[in-house]
Each structure stands twice: as C-alpha cells, then as structure tokens.
Design an enzyme around this catalytic site. Structure first.
Site, PDB file in Angstrom:
ATOM      1  N   PHE A  64      -7.599  -4.487  83.572  1.00 54.61           N
ATOM      2  CA  PHE A  64      -6.487  -3.627  83.195  1.00 54.61           C
ATOM      3  C   PHE A  64      -6.057  -2.730  84.354  1.00 54.61           C
ATOM      4  CE2 PHE A  64      -8.091  -4.755  78.885  1.00 54.61           C
ATOM      5  CZ  PHE A  64      -6.922  -5.319  78.398  1.00 54.61           C
ATOM      6  N   SER A  65      -6.027  -1.409  84.177  1.00 54.18           N
ATOM      7  CA  SER A  65      -5.383  -0.518  85.143  1.00 54.18           C
ATOM      8  C   SER A  65      -6.129  -0.356  86.453  1.00 54.18           C
ATOM      9  CB  SER A  65      -5.142   0.854  84.514  1.00 54.18           C
ATOM     10  OG  SER A  65      -4.133   0.767  83.538  1.00 54.18           O
ATOM     11  N   LEU A  66      -7.248  -1.002  86.624  1.00 54.82           N
ATOM     12  CA  LEU A  66      -7.842  -1.089  87.954  1.00 54.82           C
ATOM     13  C   LEU A  66      -6.792  -1.581  88.948  1.00 54.82           C
ATOM     14  CD1 LEU A  66     -10.961  -0.613  88.568  1.00 54.82           C
ATOM     15  CD2 LEU A  66     -11.055  -3.063  88.977  1.00 54.82           C
ATOM     16  N   LYS A  68      -3.735  -0.844  89.149  1.00 57.74           N
ATOM     17  CA  LYS A  68      -2.810   0.180  89.666  1.00 57.74           C
ATOM     18  C   LYS A  68      -3.250   0.655  91.049  1.00 57.74           C
ATOM     19  CE  LYS A  68      -0.956   2.053  85.329  1.00 57.74           C
ATOM     20  NZ  LYS A  68      -1.657   1.223  84.335  1.00 57.74           N
TER      21      LYS A  68
END
Length: 379
Positions: A64-66, A68
């Site tokens: 997931f937001s890793l 970003k």
C-alpha cells in the site's frame, strides 16, 4: 563494536525474532531489510507467502502507501535534474488540474498533502480506481475542501494521481515507466520495486491476508475523514480483498507499491549515500526533502502529523525522531531512512494488522539498539 559485528548480531537477532513472530501465530509472512552506511547487513524473511511456499527475499509483497515514498523520491530526482519545481503550480504541467481554484496548488502542496483534494466520489469502484485516465479526470475536476496550501490532510489515494500525472506530463512516461527509469533500474532493483506489476510478476507476489486491519477500519465512525473522504465505500478500503485483485495489482497506482523489503531499504539507503556507486539525490536535496515542512494537525487523521516533502517524519517506528523519514503502508508495512545513524529499514508483511500491533516498532527498535553510535553518518 565493529561494523561486521553489528551486522552479525543484527542478522541473528532479527532472524530469530521473525521466526518467533510467525511461530506464535501473530504473523504470517515477513521480510526485513536493513542497510547500515549503504551496506545491506540484514535481508531476512520468515513465514509463508502462500500454502507450501515460503517467503523468500525476492517475494513481492503489496505494501500500500509504502509506495508513496517511491513517488516522493521520483519527484525529488526530477527536481534534482531541473525538470520539476516545487513551487510551480501543478496546473503549469497539467492545465486541467487548475479547475475550481486549484490553479494555485503547487507541487510542494502535493508533496505535503495540502492541495485540498484528499476525497474520492462516494460511489467510486475498484474498476475506476484502476483506470488512470478516469481517475485523473475525476481528481482534476474536484473542488478543493480547503484553499490549497492553507492546511495539510493526508491524500491517501489522490496523492498518487496528482503527482503521477504531473510526472507523466513532464517526462512523457507513465508513472510505472518513470519509476523504473529513474529509480529502480539505477538501483538494480527493476524486478523488485513497482507501482503496478507487469503480468509476468504476479506469480511472485504473495497474497495478503487479513489480521485485524479490516476490523479496525470497520470500527472507525463513518464521520471520520479517513473513511468519509479517502475510502468512502468498503470496496476501495485498503484491505487484502482489494490488494489481491488482479486488476488492482496490475494498475499503475503511485499512491501504493509492490516491492521487497530489500528493494525499499536499498532505495532509502541511496538517499543517504552511495549504494554500489549509485546515489539517488544530492546531499542537499535529501536534506531539503527530509526537513520538517509541515508540523501540526492533519485534517484527515485529526491528529498531529510531521511531514517532509512527500515523506512522514518521526513515526512510532522511527522512535518519534524527526531525523528519520519515510512512509508506512496500511496494515503495518514501513520503510524509512535514519539520517543520524546512517541506517535504512524496511518491513514488508503479508498479514494486515491494526495500529495496535506494533511489530514494525519492535523490529525497528531492535535494529536501533544494535547501532551504537548515532551521529556517525549524519546528513
């Protein structure tokens, strides 16, 4: 203690801890990687990727937001090369984004979650989420919830399209192509660091499993901005159900990423110094990107948040030290660089857990405890 001694002790301690976490039933599959002074000293894994298949160092895990953090790094590389300017309005690169007063929103605002458009339409579907042109049209047409630059509120999904389309307009490359060209290939991890996966890599990707993460999201009141704005219906919650969809894993979504722990840790190490002769950013750019840019109430999380340019600073896994910068992902993944210790750390995991499960903090604290001299590699 010598560098080699630190590495040997850390490998033994982290490896044993991972095995205990899996054997206890608390975790399913885990990867941990650590770089110290640009050298990979831990590349450990434990548990199963799927029944009968153990997690290996090259097993891909959607985190997931890793991702970003990958996107922020990509933007800073373009800035280092003079291709993008933080204080230029996004609409200069992507004119359609300027609708409804967003013409004043800058790249810096996007990196600090301050453009004012964290929201998605209430009836958004996973199929729409996976369609680049559809989502860019939706995001460009959004009316900001606050005047850009006047507040910061986590842009869970929209961060990816805002910066990703800006990158596409500048480079002519899709975000996935730009990530590969500017980040993954120079680092030698083109087969381990992705937004959307090539179809050929699906077989290497471990399915995610639910711990108590979905139940945690379910427990949040519908009025909480994180639910009401970022994930307004269950079909686009960041759960194992979404992450295991084939179309989702293949989609170019720069708000998330599929990776190995060692690739993520290598990227952060290359922000601190040279890794096998490759440094992604100049020291001055790294200092700028990782300095405190926002420190105050986050309008999405409703709590205090410290942010650099695209990275979070001082998360619990970072021992609340604002000299560490990186990004976490839904369900407990984390990757960051510790400027004071010359350390980079990444944890990827197949089981999605609530914030109450502190595996990432425990593992990162264990690593820090074995690095005896803070300040020896400060930027």
């Amino acid at each position: 203690m010598s560098h080699d001694d630190v590495g040997a002790r850390m490998r033994a301690r982290i490896g044993a801890l991972l095995e205990r976490l899996v054997e206890s039933g608390q975790e399913n599959g885990l990867q941990v990687a650590v770089h110290l002074h640009s050298e990979l000293i831990v590349d450990a894994c434990a548990g199963d990727a799927s029944p009968g298949r153990a997690v290996a160092p090259d097993t891909l895990i959607h985190s997931f937001s890793l991702g970003k953090g990958f996107t922020a790094t990509l933007v800073h590389i373009l800035a280092d090369r003079g291709l993008i300017d933080y204080d230029t309005p996004i609409a200069h690169y992507w004119p359609e984004f300027g609708a409804h007063g967003k013409d004043r929103a800058t790249v810096r605002h996007a990196l600090t979650h301050a453009t004012g458009v964290p929201q998605l339409p209430a009836a958004i579907t996973p199929a729409e989420l996976c369609d680049w042109d559809t989502m860019c049209t939706i995001v460009a047409a959004q009316e900001p919830l606050w005047e850009p630059g006047t507040a910061s509120g986590y842009h869970g999904w929209t961060f990816g399209w805002i910066l990703g389309e800006t990158v596409r307009r500048i480079t002519g490359l899709t975000p996935a192509e730009a990530l590969r060209s500017y980040v993954a290939e120079p680092l030698g991890v083109a087969d381990e660091l992705f937004y959307g996966l090539p179809e050929s890599e699906l077989a290497r990707t471990a399915p995610l499993v639910e711990g108590d993460w979905a139940a945690y999201l379910e427990s949040l009141p519908p009025s909480v901005p994180f639910v009401r704005l970022i994930a307004p219906n269950r079909s686009v919650w960041t759960t194992a159900e979404l992450a295991n969809r084939r179309d989702y894993l293949l989609a170019d979504l720069p708000a998330g990423g599929t990776t190995t722990a060692r690739a993520a840790a290598r990227m952060y190490a290359a922000l601190l110094g040279e890794v096998d002769g490759v440094r992604l950013l100049t020291p001055e750019r790294t200092r700028l990107a990782s300095a405190v840019a926002v420190d105050g109430k986050d309008r999405t999380f409703l709590g205090r948040s410290t942010k650099g340019l695209g990275y979070f600073l001082g998360l619990p896994e970072m021992a609340r030290e604002t000299t560490s910068f990186g990004h976490h992902g839904s369900g407990g993944s984390i990757a960051f660089a510790d400027r004071e210790r010359g350390l980079s750390f990444a944890l990827t995991r197949t089981r999605l857990v609530s914030p109450e499960v502190d595996t990432g903090r425990v593992l990162a604290n264990e690593v820090r405890s074995l690095v005896s001299q803070p300040g020896s590699h400060a930027l």
